[in-house]
Design a protein around this motif. Structure first.
Motif, PDB file in Angstrom:
ATOM      1  N   ASP A 320     -16.243 124.958  67.837  1.00 47.00           N
ATOM      2  CA  ASP A 320     -15.803 124.792  66.556  1.00 47.00           C
ATOM      3  C   ASP A 320     -16.744 125.624  65.699  1.00 47.00           C
ATOM      4  N   CYS A 321     -15.971 126.074  64.770  1.00 50.35           N
ATOM      5  CA  CYS A 321     -16.538 127.022  63.710  1.00 50.35           C
ATOM      6  C   CYS A 321     -15.730 127.271  62.524  1.00 50.35           C
ATOM      7  N   SER A 322     -15.919 126.405  61.509  1.00 48.01           N
ATOM      8  CA  SER A 322     -15.375 126.698  60.204  1.00 48.01           C
ATOM      9  C   SER A 322     -16.286 127.129  59.310  1.00 48.01           C
ATOM     10  N   ILE A 323     -15.904 128.137  58.401  1.00 47.41           N
ATOM     11  CA  ILE A 323     -16.963 128.552  57.177  1.00 47.41           C
ATOM     12  C   ILE A 323     -16.363 128.112  56.004  1.00 47.41           C
ATOM     13  N   GLN A 324     -17.180 127.514  55.350  1.00 48.56           N
ATOM     14  CA  GLN A 324     -16.696 127.001  53.742  1.00 48.56           C
ATOM     15  C   GLN A 324     -17.637 128.112  52.758  1.00 48.56           C
ATOM     16  N   PHE A 325     -17.085 128.796  52.049  1.00 49.14           N
ATOM     17  CA  PHE A 325     -17.705 129.623  51.119  1.00 49.14           C
ATOM     18  C   PHE A 325     -17.565 129.069  49.848  1.00 49.14           C
ATOM     19  N   LEU A 326     -18.736 128.894  49.021  1.00 50.41           N
ATOM     20  CA  LEU A 326     -18.948 128.279  47.840  1.00 50.41           C
ATOM     21  C   LEU A 326     -19.406 129.151  46.626  1.00 50.41           C
TER      22      LEU A 326
END
Ligand code: PLP
Length: 490
Positions: A320-326
């Protein structure tokens, strides 16, 4: 290790089983590497999805755990006997279902190394290299996707977690973090706006955040399935009049059903004007933003407060590898951070503790696979793969249009389109469903379905690393053959 086993007439017998040690890893990695080599060589000859009845695997597994150690040889033999033939093969080059979840070979190696060290990357001090590589990789990915500088990223396990984190931040920003302190009781009811094209993980996030499904407003869409900006303004105005507190907008880029996208420039501007926090779900289509020519799909993204993309889908960083940019991580950190005395880092300041940005405390070392992936393929290698998939999708649609009774219902959005079987003296829903079931029972290709404007349609998406144009063309023959068969029986 000697263990006692039940002998005859109640007399115990002793058997010797050697439990695998770290020093045996080299031999077992060799065996596993050989197995993986055979698996990948033979993969295209396997059915993509096994033709099994529910329970067939379960009945091969003992109903209780072993009392005594078993040899790795026995365990591995059972793995080979039971598991591979019972799997749906996500790395199969003719997996055209859902959205793909590529695991590039370099990503597998990186995960193996991360597993070997078994680190928990929750605090800087629990994994300095893990934390600092993540900081660097988030900035590499930001640049690769063409996002502006204020965005900083964090790796989450899934888009669902990223979206839930964003919804909690929406809630707390609107309540000035009083929700965390005293709860939601007695607060103004909060409202979040999205379209009916966003993924069900948005609905789940609203429920889990304690806001209530009824407070997720599904704003009407225009003909192109994008949220209607005027309707958004009207919903917000009506809600304010009726005592609700509008707190967030969730935009959709490449929706799961048919790949719909919102006009971000318009809806994010409204979110800003109305002082609502915004989140964009680009879990699938975000990977394609690595190609500058597709970025018009998310024009306006620079106005978002939070964006999720899943490199574990199209880009090849194994699940699993999800990126959240903030845009302003401090808002999410203030929402999610929970520091007990035992989690303080005593001798350092100015460090990043990524668990402050996430729901779980423990975190896997996921930045390693992004590092390996980006270096091994380069941006250009990943762009080539994605451009091929998009081009082949258009070529495939042109071939399918020539097959009698095949109707393209939604044209390609990147590499996703839908079709159905229609135009004859038969029930389109029933026949389309039968064609899908017949295709998947055979297993040469794997497709899934959705409902679009009350029609049952078959989704087709190209996105597997090893897919070639030859494999895609094979899908044309498979679809033609099953459509002919089912239509002739109807
Ligand atoms: N958003 C979109 C657009 C998706 O397609 C999916 C899953 O396919 C999700 C969110 C949920 O992803 P995850 O499994 O990472 O939670």
């Amino acid at each position: 290790m000697w263990v006692q086993n039940g002998g005859c007439c109640g007399n115990p017998i002793k058997i010797c089983v050697t439990i695998m040690k770290y020093s045996d890893l080299r031999d077992w990695y060799d065996k596993v590497a050989n197995w993986a080599d055979r698996y990948f060589r033979g993969l295209k000859d396997r059915p993509v999805r096994p033709n099994l009845d529910p329970g067939e695997i379960l009945q091969q597994i003992p109903t209780s755990p072993p009392q005594h150690p078993e040899s790795m040889e026995a365990i591995f033999a059972d793995f080979e006997r039971i598991i591979p033939d019972g799997m749906t093969h996500w790395q199969h080059p003719r997996f055209f279902a859902y959205f793909n979840s590529n695991s590039a070979p370099v990503s597998m190696i990186a995960d193996q190394l991360a597993n070997t060290m078994g680190a928990i990357c929750m605090l800087w001090q629990t994994s300095p290299a893990g934390t600092e590589l993540e900081i660097a990789m988030m900035d590499w990915m930001r640049q690769a996707l063409g996002l502006p500088q204020p965005f900083q990223g964090v790796i989450q396990d899934s888009a669902t977690s990223s979206t839930l984190s964003a919804v909690l931040t929406m809630r707390e920003t609107a309540l000035n973090w009083e929700g965390n302190r005293i709860g939601l009781f007695g607060q103004l009811p909060l409202r979040i706006y999205t379209s009916n094209q966003t993924h069900s993980s948005v609905d789940k996030a609203i429920r889990l955040a304690g806001l209530g499904q009824a407070n997720l407003v599904k704003v009407p869409t225009s003909d192109n399935l994008a949220m209607d900006p005027q309707a958004l303004v009207e919903c917000v105005n009506q809600d304010r009049k009726h005592g609700y507190l509008p707190c967030g907008v969730i935009g959709c880029i490449g929706g799961t059903s048919v790949g719909a996208s919102d006009n971000l420039a318009e809806i994010l501007k409204i979110a800003k004007t109305e002082k609502m926090y915004s989140h964009v779900d680009a879990a699938w289509a975000g990977s394609a933003m690595i190609c500058p020519e597709y970025r018009s799909i998310w024009a306006g993204i620079d106005l978002a407060d939070s964006v999720v993309i899943n490199p574990h889908k199209w880009l090849g960083a194994g699940f699993d590898c999800s990126i959240q940019f903030l845009r302003q991580p401090e808002k999410q950190i203030r929402t999610l951070s929970m520091k007990s005395a035992y989690l303080e880092t005593l001798e350092q300041t100015g460090i990043t503790d990524y668990s402050d940005w996430c729901i779980p405390l423990g975190r896997r070392f996921r930045s390693l696979k992004i590092w390996f992936l980006l270096r091994a393929y380069g941006i250009s290698g990943l762009q080539t793969m994605i451009r091929n998939h998009v081009q082949w999708t258009h070529d495939l649609v042109n071939l399918l249009k020539e097959i009698p009774f095949v109707e393209i219902v939604t044209e390609p959005n990147l590499s996703l389109f839908t079709f159905r079987v229609s135009g004859g003296d038969f029930d389109s829903i029933e026949v389309t469903r039968s064609v899908l079931e017949s295709i998947n029972r055979e297993g040469k290709i794997y497709l899934t379905q959705t409902t679009h404007q009350n029609q049952f349609v078959i989704r087709f998406t190209i996105g597997q690393f090893e897919t070639t144009w030859e494999q895609v063309k094979m899908a044309v023959d498979v679809i033609r053959c099953h459509v002919e068969k089912i239509v002739s029986q109807s």
